[in-house]
Scaffold this motif. Structure first.
Motif, PDB file in Angstrom:
ATOM      1  N   THR A  86       0.798  -1.144  -0.139  1.00  0.00           N
ATOM      2  CA  THR A  86      -0.014   0.054   0.063  1.00  0.00           C
ATOM      3  C   THR A  86       0.920   1.173  -0.047  1.00  0.00           C
ATOM      4  N   GLY A  87       0.610   2.173  -0.874  1.00  0.00           N
ATOM      5  CA  GLY A  87       1.526   3.507  -0.682  1.00  0.00           C
ATOM      6  C   GLY A  87       1.317   4.281  -2.114  1.00  0.00           C
ATOM      7  N   VAL A  88       2.034   4.708  -2.464  1.00  0.00           N
ATOM      8  CA  VAL A  88       2.244   5.950  -3.680  1.00  0.00           C
ATOM      9  C   VAL A  88       3.365   5.343  -4.581  1.00  0.00           C
ATOM     10  N   TYR A  89       3.047   5.132  -5.717  1.00  0.00           N
ATOM     11  CA  TYR A  89       3.995   4.780  -6.767  1.00  0.00           C
ATOM     12  C   TYR A  89       4.170   5.693  -7.857  1.00  0.00           C
ATOM     13  N   GLU A  90       5.272   6.032  -8.211  1.00  0.00           N
ATOM     14  CA  GLU A  90       5.836   7.014  -9.350  1.00  0.00           C
ATOM     15  C   GLU A  90       6.551   6.497 -10.343  1.00  0.00           C
ATOM     16  N   LEU A  91       6.297   7.006 -11.406  1.00  0.00           N
ATOM     17  CA  LEU A  91       7.043   6.829 -12.726  1.00  0.00           C
ATOM     18  C   LEU A  91       7.272   8.260 -13.512  1.00  0.00           C
ATOM     19  N   ASN A  92       8.487   8.437 -13.663  1.00  0.00           N
ATOM     20  CA  ASN A  92       8.863   9.468 -14.632  1.00  0.00           C
ATOM     21  C   ASN A  92       9.385   9.146 -15.896  1.00  0.00           C
ATOM     22  N   VAL A  93       8.702   9.411 -16.875  1.00  0.00           N
ATOM     23  CA  VAL A  93       9.184   8.972 -18.455  1.00  0.00           C
ATOM     24  C   VAL A  93       8.834   9.938 -19.377  1.00  0.00           C
ATOM     25  N   ALA A  94       9.538  10.327 -20.398  1.00  0.00           N
ATOM     26  CA  ALA A  94       9.120  11.451 -21.500  1.00  0.00           C
ATOM     27  C   ALA A  94       8.502  12.697 -21.009  1.00  0.00           C
ATOM     28  N   ASN A  95       9.210  13.070 -19.847  1.00  0.00           N
ATOM     29  CA  ASN A  95       8.785  14.414 -19.375  1.00  0.00           C
ATOM     30  C   ASN A  95       7.450  14.279 -18.704  1.00  0.00           C
ATOM     31  N   LYS A  96       6.887  13.385 -18.336  1.00  0.00           N
ATOM     32  CA  LYS A  96       5.737  13.056 -17.893  1.00  0.00           C
ATOM     33  C   LYS A  96       5.669  12.417 -16.603  1.00  0.00           C
ATOM     34  N   ALA A  97       5.067  12.910 -15.509  1.00  0.00           N
ATOM     35  CA  ALA A  97       4.994  12.256 -14.283  1.00  0.00           C
ATOM     36  C   ALA A  97       3.741  11.415 -13.982  1.00  0.00           C
ATOM     37  N   LEU A  98       3.834  10.348 -13.708  1.00  0.00           N
ATOM     38  CA  LEU A  98       2.675   9.269 -13.469  1.00  0.00           C
ATOM     39  C   LEU A  98       2.743   8.887 -11.932  1.00  0.00           C
ATOM     40  N   LYS A  99       1.545   9.196 -11.112  1.00  0.00           N
ATOM     41  CA  LYS A  99       1.646   8.567  -9.813  1.00  0.00           C
ATOM     42  C   LYS A  99       0.427   8.093  -9.539  1.00  0.00           C
ATOM     43  N   PHE A 100       0.335   6.664  -8.822  1.00  0.00           N
ATOM     44  CA  PHE A 100      -0.711   5.935  -8.593  1.00  0.00           C
ATOM     45  C   PHE A 100      -0.715   5.694  -6.951  1.00  0.00           C
ATOM     46  N   ILE A 101      -2.006   5.902  -6.553  1.00  0.00           N
ATOM     47  CA  ILE A 101      -2.172   5.442  -4.921  1.00  0.00           C
ATOM     48  C   ILE A 101      -2.985   4.523  -4.999  1.00  0.00           C
ATOM     49  N   VAL A 102      -2.288   3.326  -4.221  1.00  0.00           N
ATOM     50  CA  VAL A 102      -2.520   2.083  -4.144  1.00  0.00           C
ATOM     51  C   VAL A 102      -2.733   1.633  -2.493  1.00  0.00           C
ATOM     52  N   THR A 103      -4.033   1.141  -2.569  1.00  0.00           N
ATOM     53  CA  THR A 103      -4.370   0.483  -1.224  1.00  0.00           C
ATOM     54  C   THR A 103      -4.814  -0.999  -1.378  1.00  0.00           C
ATOM     55  N   VAL A 104      -4.065  -1.855  -0.657  1.00  0.00           N
ATOM     56  CA  VAL A 104      -4.219  -3.164  -0.471  1.00  0.00           C
ATOM     57  C   VAL A 104      -5.027  -3.578   0.754  1.00  0.00           C
ATOM     58  N   TYR A 105      -6.109  -4.511   0.147  1.00  0.00           N
ATOM     59  CA  TYR A 105      -7.112  -4.801   1.286  1.00  0.00           C
ATOM     60  C   TYR A 105      -7.022  -6.218   1.767  1.00  0.00           C
ATOM     61  N   ALA A 106      -7.288  -6.580   2.823  1.00  0.00           N
ATOM     62  CA  ALA A 106      -7.572  -8.129   2.938  1.00  0.00           C
ATOM     63  C   ALA A 106      -8.883  -8.644   2.516  1.00  0.00           C
ATOM     64  N   PRO A 107      -9.020  -9.795   2.002  1.00  0.00           N
ATOM     65  CA  PRO A 107     -10.254 -10.518   1.561  1.00  0.00           C
ATOM     66  C   PRO A 107     -11.233 -10.515   2.814  1.00  0.00           C
ATOM     67  N   VAL A 108     -12.386 -10.255   2.666  1.00  0.00           N
ATOM     68  CA  VAL A 108     -13.219 -10.063   3.968  1.00  0.00           C
ATOM     69  C   VAL A 108     -13.602 -11.505   4.096  1.00  0.00           C
ATOM     70  N   PRO A 109     -13.685 -11.757   5.391  1.00  0.00           N
ATOM     71  CA  PRO A 109     -14.375 -13.105   5.809  1.00  0.00           C
ATOM     72  C   PRO A 109     -15.649 -13.416   5.497  1.00  0.00           C
ATOM     73  N   VAL A 110     -16.358 -14.538   5.598  1.00  0.00           N
ATOM     74  CA  VAL A 110     -17.814 -14.938   5.663  1.00  0.00           C
ATOM     75  C   VAL A 110     -18.488 -14.577   7.004  1.00  0.00           C
ATOM     76  N   PRO A 111     -19.550 -13.761   6.933  1.00  0.00           N
ATOM     77  CA  PRO A 111     -19.954 -13.506   8.299  1.00  0.00           C
ATOM     78  C   PRO A 111     -20.817 -14.546   8.896  1.00  0.00           C
ATOM     79  N   VAL A 112     -20.637 -14.496  10.176  1.00  0.00           N
ATOM     80  CA  VAL A 112     -21.351 -15.740  10.919  1.00  0.00           C
ATOM     81  C   VAL A 112     -22.658 -15.151  11.756  1.00  0.00           C
ATOM     82  N   ILE A 113     -23.703 -16.140  11.380  1.00  0.00           N
ATOM     83  CA  ILE A 113     -24.869 -15.758  12.017  1.00  0.00           C
ATOM     84  C   ILE A 113     -25.298 -16.382  13.429  1.00  0.00           C
ATOM     85  N   THR A 114     -25.429 -15.860  14.634  1.00  0.00           N
ATOM     86  CA  THR A 114     -25.698 -16.709  15.562  1.00  0.00           C
ATOM     87  C   THR A 114     -26.978 -16.064  16.550  1.00  0.00           C
ATOM     88  N   ARG A 115     -27.550 -16.877  17.220  1.00  0.00           N
ATOM     89  CA  ARG A 115     -28.818 -16.456  18.088  1.00  0.00           C
ATOM     90  C   ARG A 115     -28.297 -15.964  19.282  1.00  0.00           C
TER      91      ARG A 115
END
Length: 265
Positions: A86-115
Motif C-alpha cells: 500500500t502506498g504511492v507509486y511514481e513513474l517519470n518518463v518522457a517528461n511526464k510524471a505518473l503517480k498511482f495511489i494503491v491501497t491493498v485490502y484483505a479479503p473479507v471473511p464470511v459473516p457468521v449468524i448466531t442467536r
C-alpha cells in the motif's frame, strides 16, 4: 497511518501537476499500474519508485520476485501482494510524471449468524381502540459477526432492503450487528460484509431458524404444561371449596335437626 498518508497524497498531488490514479487491490492477488503508453517513448529509461522516499522498486525488498515490467509500454504488474504494498507509486518518463495511489485490502471473511437471545419472549401489543393486551410471540435477537477486520461495512438486509449497517475504517477489530426477528416472518434475511475489493454474504431463512430452534419447542411445551397445571389446580381448588361448602352445609343441617328434636321433647 498509511491511509492518512494516502489521503494526504490525494490532496497534495494535484498541486504539483502529477496525474493520479486510485487503485484498490486484494491481498494475495496482483495489480497492474498502466501508463497508457502504446509504445515506449524514444530511449527513455523506465524507473518506478515507491513511497515517500521514492525508493526504486527494483532495490526495494518488499518487491523481491514480484515485479513484472512491460518494456514496451512501461506497465508494471506486482504479484502476490500484501499490505506492505500500500502506498504511492511514481513513474517519470518522457517528461511526464505518473503517480498511482494503491491501497491493498484483505479479503473479507464470511459473516457468521448466531442467536444472541434464543429464548422466546413475550411482548405487548395495543389495538386501534386503545385497549392493550399481552400476546406471546416467538422472537429472537440475531448477531451477525466477523473477526479481525478493517475498512469494511457490515449490513443486515431483508430481501433487497437495507435494515442496518456498521462500518470500521481504521483498526482490525471484531464487529457484531444485532437484528431482532420474529419466527413467523416469511422474509429471507442476509448479512453482508464488504470492502472495496471483496464481498461475502450469509443468508438466513426464518423457517430454517425456527426448525433448528429446539428451545422454541421447549418454550411451547413448557407453556402448555404450565397452562394445564394452572387449569388442573383451578379445578381442584374449585372442587375442594365446593366439598367444604357441602360438608359445612351438611353439618349445619344435622345440628339444626338435632336441636329441633330436643326442643320438641
Amino acid at each position: 497511518m498509511i491511509h492518512k498518508l494516502v489521503l494526504f497524497c490525494l490532496c497534495i498531488l494535484p498541486l504539483i501537476g502529477a496525474a493520479n490514479e486510485i487503485v484498490s487491490a486484494m491481498e494475495g492477488e496482483s495489480f497492474t499500474l498502466r501508463t497508457g503508453f502504446t509504445e515506449r517513448q524514444a530511449d527513455q529509461d523506465i524507473e518506478w519508485r515507491f513511497g515517500s522516499s521514492r525508493t526504486l522498486l527494483t532495490s526495494h525488498t518488499v518487491f523481491r520476485d514480484r515485479l513484472q515490467l512491460d518494456r514496451q509500454t512501461g506497465d508494471l504488474t506486482i504479484t502476490n501482494i500484501n499490505n506492505e504494498h500500500t502506498g504511492v507509486y511514481e513513474l517519470n518518463v518522457a517528461n511526464k510524471a505518473l503517480k498511482f495511489i494503491v491501497t491493498v485490502y484483505a479479503p473479507v471473511p464470511v459473516p457468521v449468524i448466531t442467536r444472541y437471545s434464543p429464548q422466546c419472549s413475550s411482548s405487548s401489543s395495543s389495538s386501534s381502540s386503545s385497549s392493550s393486551s399481552s400476546s406471546l410471540e416467538l422472537k429472537s435477537v440475531l448477531l451477525c459477526s466477523v473477526v479481525n477486520v478493517s475498512h469494511v461495512t457490515l449490513s443486515w438486509y431483508k430481501g433487497n432492503s437495507l435494515l442496518s449497517s456498521i462500518s470500521e475504517s481504521d483498526f482490525r477489530i471484531s464487529l457484531s450487528l444485532p437484528l431482532e426477528v420474529e419466527y413467523q416472518d416469511i422474509n429471507t434475511y442476509s448479512c453482508v460484509i464488504k470492502n472495496p475489493v471483496s464481498t461475502q454474504t450469509t443468508h438466513l431463512d426464518i423457517d430454517q431458524l425456527c426448525q433448528t430452534c429446539s428451545d422454541c419447542d421447549y418454550y411451547w411445551s413448557q407453556t402448555a404444561e404450565a397452562v394445564i397445571r394452572l387449569v388442573v389446580s383451578a379445578v381442584v381448588g374449585v372442587a375442594a371449596v365446593a366439598a367444604v361448602v357441602v360438608l359445612v352445609y351438611d353439618i349445619r343441617s344435622r345440628r339444626a335437626g338435632l336441636e329441633w328434636k330436643f326442643t320438641k321433647q
